[in-house]
Design an enzyme around this catalytic site. Structure first.
Site, PDB file in Angstrom:
ATOM      1  N   LYS A  48      -7.099  -4.990  13.237  1.00  7.86           N
ATOM      2  CA  LYS A  48      -5.894  -4.321  13.759  1.00  7.86           C
ATOM      3  C   LYS A  48      -5.453  -4.917  15.096  1.00  7.86           C
ATOM      4  O   LYS A  48      -4.267  -4.933  15.417  1.00  7.86           O
ATOM      5  CB  LYS A  48      -6.133  -2.815  13.871  1.00  7.86           C
ATOM      6  CG  LYS A  48      -6.345  -2.129  12.506  1.00  7.86           C
ATOM      7  CD  LYS A  48      -5.118  -2.275  11.630  1.00  7.86           C
ATOM      8  CE  LYS A  48      -5.236  -1.500  10.331  1.00  7.86           C
ATOM      9  NZ  LYS A  48      -4.032  -1.616   9.485  1.00  7.86           N
TER      10      LYS A  48
ATOM     11  N   SER B  38       1.302   3.358  -2.489  1.00  6.80           N
ATOM     12  CA  SER B  38       0.958   4.333  -3.539  1.00  6.80           C
ATOM     13  C   SER B  38       0.399   5.642  -3.006  1.00  6.80           C
ATOM     14  O   SER B  38       0.407   6.660  -3.706  1.00  6.80           O
ATOM     15  CB  SER B  38      -0.078   3.702  -4.487  1.00  6.80           C
ATOM     16  OG  SER B  38      -1.195   3.261  -3.740  1.00  6.80           O
ATOM     17  N   ARG B  39      -0.130   5.614  -1.784  1.00  6.27           N
ATOM     18  CA  ARG B  39      -0.806   6.805  -1.254  1.00  6.27           C
ATOM     19  C   ARG B  39      -0.599   6.893   0.247  1.00  6.27           C
ATOM     20  O   ARG B  39      -0.147   5.944   0.881  1.00  6.27           O
ATOM     21  CB  ARG B  39      -2.328   6.699  -1.451  1.00  6.27           C
ATOM     22  CG  ARG B  39      -2.775   6.450  -2.820  1.00  6.27           C
ATOM     23  CD  ARG B  39      -4.278   6.484  -2.920  1.00  6.27           C
ATOM     24  NE  ARG B  39      -4.916   5.187  -2.751  1.00  6.27           N
ATOM     25  CZ  ARG B  39      -5.872   4.943  -1.878  1.00  6.27           C
ATOM     26  NH1 ARG B  39      -6.306   5.892  -1.069  1.00  6.27           N
ATOM     27  NH2 ARG B  39      -6.434   3.748  -1.798  1.00  6.27           N
TER      28      ARG B  39
ATOM     29  N   GLY C 190       0.831  -1.209   0.000  1.00  8.36           N
ATOM     30  CA  GLY C 190       0.000   0.000   0.000  1.00  8.36           C
ATOM     31  C   GLY C 190       0.861   1.254   0.000  1.00  8.36           C
ATOM     32  O   GLY C 190       0.585   2.216   0.714  1.00  8.36           O
TER      33      GLY C 190
ATOM     34  N   ILE D 275      -4.473  10.067  11.493  1.00  7.22           N
ATOM     35  CA  ILE D 275      -3.476  10.590  10.557  1.00  7.22           C
ATOM     36  C   ILE D 275      -4.211  11.134   9.331  1.00  7.22           C
ATOM     37  O   ILE D 275      -5.108  10.464   8.800  1.00  7.22           O
ATOM     38  CB  ILE D 275      -2.492   9.467  10.116  1.00  7.22           C
ATOM     39  CG1 ILE D 275      -1.905   8.710  11.327  1.00  7.22           C
ATOM     40  CG2 ILE D 275      -1.379  10.037   9.228  1.00  7.22           C
ATOM     41  CD1 ILE D 275      -1.025   9.494  12.263  1.00  7.22           C
TER      42      ILE D 275
ATOM     43  N   TYR E  87     -12.692  -3.417  11.439  1.00  7.18           N
ATOM     44  CA  TYR E  87     -11.367  -2.784  11.382  1.00  7.18           C
ATOM     45  C   TYR E  87     -10.619  -2.996  12.709  1.00  7.18           C
ATOM     46  O   TYR E  87      -9.434  -3.362  12.722  1.00  7.18           O
ATOM     47  CB  TYR E  87     -11.561  -1.296  11.090  1.00  7.18           C
ATOM     48  CG  TYR E  87     -10.291  -0.498  10.910  1.00  7.18           C
ATOM     49  CD1 TYR E  87      -9.527  -0.618   9.748  1.00  7.18           C
ATOM     50  CD2 TYR E  87      -9.859   0.393  11.888  1.00  7.18           C
ATOM     51  CE1 TYR E  87      -8.366   0.125   9.573  1.00  7.18           C
ATOM     52  CE2 TYR E  87      -8.711   1.140  11.725  1.00  7.18           C
ATOM     53  CZ  TYR E  87      -7.968   1.008  10.563  1.00  7.18           C
ATOM     54  OH  TYR E  87      -6.817   1.748  10.398  1.00  7.18           O
TER      55      TYR E  87
ATOM     56  N   SER F  75      -3.310   0.016  14.513  1.00  2.00           N
ATOM     57  CA  SER F  75      -4.060   1.258  14.729  1.00  2.00           C
ATOM     58  C   SER F  75      -4.434   1.356  16.207  1.00  2.00           C
ATOM     59  O   SER F  75      -4.615   0.320  16.871  1.00  2.00           O
ATOM     60  CB  SER F  75      -5.349   1.232  13.896  1.00  2.00           C
ATOM     61  OG  SER F  75      -6.229   2.252  14.328  1.00  2.00           O
TER      62      SER F  75
ATOM     63  N   ASN G 213       1.653  -2.265   5.409  1.00  3.07           N
ATOM     64  CA  ASN G 213       0.876  -1.034   5.582  1.00  3.07           C
ATOM     65  C   ASN G 213      -0.477  -1.076   4.879  1.00  3.07           C
ATOM     66  O   ASN G 213      -1.396  -0.360   5.276  1.00  3.07           O
ATOM     67  CB  ASN G 213       1.721   0.141   5.053  1.00  3.07           C
ATOM     68  CG  ASN G 213       0.913   1.390   4.838  1.00  3.07           C
ATOM     69  OD1 ASN G 213       0.610   2.117   5.778  1.00  3.07           O
ATOM     70  ND2 ASN G 213       0.511   1.642   3.584  1.00  3.07           N
TER      71      ASN G 213
HETATM   72  P1  NAP Z   1      -5.040   4.988   2.246  1.00  6.36           P
HETATM   73  O1  NAP Z   1      -4.643   6.386   1.988  1.00  6.36           O
HETATM   74  O2  NAP Z   1      -6.455   4.585   2.006  1.00  6.36           O
HETATM   75  O3  NAP Z   1      -4.049   3.999   1.416  1.00  6.36           O
HETATM   76  C1  NAP Z   1      -4.259   2.616   1.438  1.00  6.36           C
HETATM   77  C2  NAP Z   1      -3.188   1.932   0.645  1.00  6.36           C
HETATM   78  O4  NAP Z   1      -3.390   0.504   0.728  1.00  6.36           O
HETATM   79  C3  NAP Z   1      -3.198   2.281  -0.829  1.00  6.36           C
HETATM   80  O5  NAP Z   1      -1.877   2.329  -1.313  1.00  6.36           O
HETATM   81  C4  NAP Z   1      -3.934   1.081  -1.454  1.00  6.36           C
HETATM   82  O6  NAP Z   1      -3.585   0.844  -2.819  1.00  6.36           O
HETATM   83  C5  NAP Z   1      -3.423  -0.041  -0.593  1.00  6.36           C
HETATM   84  N1  NAP Z   1      -4.248  -1.241  -0.627  1.00  6.36           N
HETATM   85  C6  NAP Z   1      -5.567  -1.360  -0.312  1.00  6.36           C
HETATM   86  N2  NAP Z   1      -5.967  -2.639  -0.473  1.00  6.36           N
HETATM   87  C7  NAP Z   1      -4.875  -3.340  -0.883  1.00  6.36           C
HETATM   88  C8  NAP Z   1      -4.647  -4.697  -1.208  1.00  6.36           C
HETATM   89  N3  NAP Z   1      -5.614  -5.618  -1.157  1.00  6.36           N
HETATM   90  N4  NAP Z   1      -3.392  -5.068  -1.607  1.00  6.36           N
HETATM   91  C9  NAP Z   1      -2.399  -4.160  -1.683  1.00  6.36           C
HETATM   92  N5  NAP Z   1      -2.561  -2.861  -1.392  1.00  6.36           N
HETATM   93  C10 NAP Z   1      -3.789  -2.454  -0.995  1.00  6.36           C
HETATM   94  O7  NAP Z   1      -4.747   4.567   3.760  1.00  6.36           O
HETATM   95  P2  NAP Z   1      -3.784   5.244   4.868  1.00  6.36           P
HETATM   96  O8  NAP Z   1      -4.594   6.178   5.675  1.00  6.36           O
HETATM   97  O9  NAP Z   1      -2.522   5.700   4.237  1.00  6.36           O
HETATM   98  O10 NAP Z   1      -3.522   3.971   5.794  1.00  6.36           O
HETATM   99  C11 NAP Z   1      -2.376   3.129   5.636  1.00  6.36           C
HETATM  100  C12 NAP Z   1      -2.373   2.110   6.779  1.00  6.36           C
HETATM  101  O11 NAP Z   1      -2.371   2.806   8.034  1.00  6.36           O
HETATM  102  C13 NAP Z   1      -3.599   1.214   6.806  1.00  6.36           C
HETATM  103  O12 NAP Z   1      -3.249  -0.079   7.222  1.00  6.36           O
HETATM  104  C14 NAP Z   1      -4.495   1.873   7.854  1.00  6.36           C
HETATM  105  O13 NAP Z   1      -5.381   0.972   8.427  1.00  6.36           O
HETATM  106  C15 NAP Z   1      -3.435   2.355   8.837  1.00  6.36           C
HETATM  107  N6  NAP Z   1      -3.890   3.444   9.698  1.00  6.36           N
HETATM  108  C16 NAP Z   1      -4.312   4.625   9.190  1.00  6.36           C
HETATM  109  C17 NAP Z   1      -4.720   5.639  10.053  1.00  6.36           C
HETATM  110  C18 NAP Z   1      -5.189   6.974   9.562  1.00  6.36           C
HETATM  111  O14 NAP Z   1      -5.642   7.762  10.395  1.00  6.36           O
HETATM  112  N7  NAP Z   1      -5.092   7.274   8.279  1.00  6.36           N
HETATM  113  C19 NAP Z   1      -4.701   5.437  11.445  1.00  6.36           C
HETATM  114  C20 NAP Z   1      -4.253   4.204  11.936  1.00  6.36           C
HETATM  115  C21 NAP Z   1      -3.849   3.217  11.055  1.00  6.36           C
HETATM  116  P3  NAP Z   1      -4.371   1.609  -4.041  1.00  6.36           P
HETATM  117  O15 NAP Z   1      -3.832   2.992  -4.046  1.00  6.36           O
HETATM  118  O16 NAP Z   1      -4.011   0.856  -5.255  1.00  6.36           O
HETATM  119  O17 NAP Z   1      -5.815   1.549  -3.684  1.00  6.36           O
END
Ligand code: NAP
Length: 246
Positions: A158, A13-14, A11, A187, A154, A141, A89
């Site tokens: 986690k 890419s973003r 993950g 985040i 979720y 998380s 991730n």
């Molecule tokens: P995000 O912006 O939605 O990015 C998700 C990433 O995961 C994207 O690169 C996506 O690829 C990839 N992905 C989704 N399904 C996948 C799969 N089946 N196989 C491979 N890649 C996959 O999420 P984020 O906020 O950066 O979160 C990243 C991690 O941190 C996650 O595990 C999330 O649960 C954790 N987290 C986030 C927060 C927060 O507040 N944002 C807090 C705690 C934990 P595509 O671009 O191709 O869709």
């Protein structure tokens, strides 16, 4: 700090994964960016790394599919001949109250967030075991630590990542592989952009430091856990949440 080490970021890419990929590259690592659909975004991360003078590879694969993950690990090994750092991730949310949550929405989140972490740890971990070196960092998380109404799937995924991290740390320790988890709070990424203003405000009130985290805050900790500076740390869950959970 990580010169010529090979890092895989699922993950990447973003959002948080992108920030991790860029920061690992800045520290000298060759980075493999995994994703499932955002081809253009993944290419952008790759070219940002190349502009910095680094080496990057993009690999489209669904982390919840064992065959794809097996091929993914083989492709990375073929390209670089080693794997030093794995950052699990990739993650999704499919929020809803339990009474309204469909079985598919429960399972999809478990499959990507938890099973994906297991599969990547298994197949990349196999290569690390042979090399008797590795760093695995799982992105959990705070929701996995404290639970959250409307996020049972979720939170379960986690919390599962935390149990998986501790078990992997025990199984892999004798091969000099450290396995730790990071538990971010709120985040600012596309994942949290979807939340309503009301939910965002309630989160803000629960953060003693009074501000949301940035993807780079998570990336800094991941770099620390990827480097030799943290060699004596394994099986830990480190909260990164502005003090939300103490
Ligand atoms: P995000 O912006 O939605 O990015 C998700 C990433 O995961 C994207 O690169 C996506 O690829 C990839 N992905 C989704 N399904 C996948 C799969 N089946 N196989 C491979 N890649 C996959 O999420 P984020 O906020 O950066 O979160 C990243 C991690 O941190 C996650 O595990 C999330 O649960 C954790 N987290 C986030 C927060 C927060 O507040 N944002 C807090 C705690 C934990 P595509 O671009 O191709 O869709």
């Amino acid at each position: 700090m990580l010169k010529d080490q090979v890092a895989v970021v699922t993950g990447g890419s973003r959002g948080i994964g992108k920030a991790i990929a860029l920061m690992l590259a800045k520290e000298g690592a060759h980075v493999v960016i995994n994703y499932t659909s955002s081809d253009e975004k993944a290419k952008e991360v790759k070219s940002e790394i190349e502009i910095m003078g680094g080496k990057a590879m993009i690999y489209k694969a669904d982390v919840s599919n064992e065959k794809s993950v097996e091929e993914f690990a083989k492709a990375v090994y073929k390209e670089f001949g080693r794997i030093d750092i794995l950052v699990n991730n990739a993650g999704i949310t499919k929020d809803g109250l339990v009474m309204r949550m469909k079985e598919d929405d429960f399972m999809k989140v478990i499959e990507i967030n938890l099973k994906g972490t297991f599969l990547c740890s298994k197949h990349f971990g196999k290569l690390m075991m042979k090399a008797r070196y590795g760093k695995i960092i799982n992105i959990s998380s705070v929701v996995g630590v404290m639970g959250n109404a409307g996020q049972a799937n979720y939170a379960a995924s986690k919390a599962g990542v935390i149990g998986l991290t501790k078990s992997l740390a025990k199984e892999f320790a004798s091969r000099n592989i450290n396995v730790n988890a990071v538990a971010p709070g709120f985040i600012e990424t596309e994942m949290t952009k979807e939340l309503t203003e009301e939910v965002k405000e309630s989160y803000a009130k629960a953060i003693p430091l009074g501000v949301y985290g940035q993807p780079e805050d998570v990336a800094n900790l991941v770099v620390f856990l990827s480097s030799s500076v943290s060699n004596y740390i394994t099986g830990q869950v480190i909260n990164l949440d502005g003090g939300m959970v103490m």
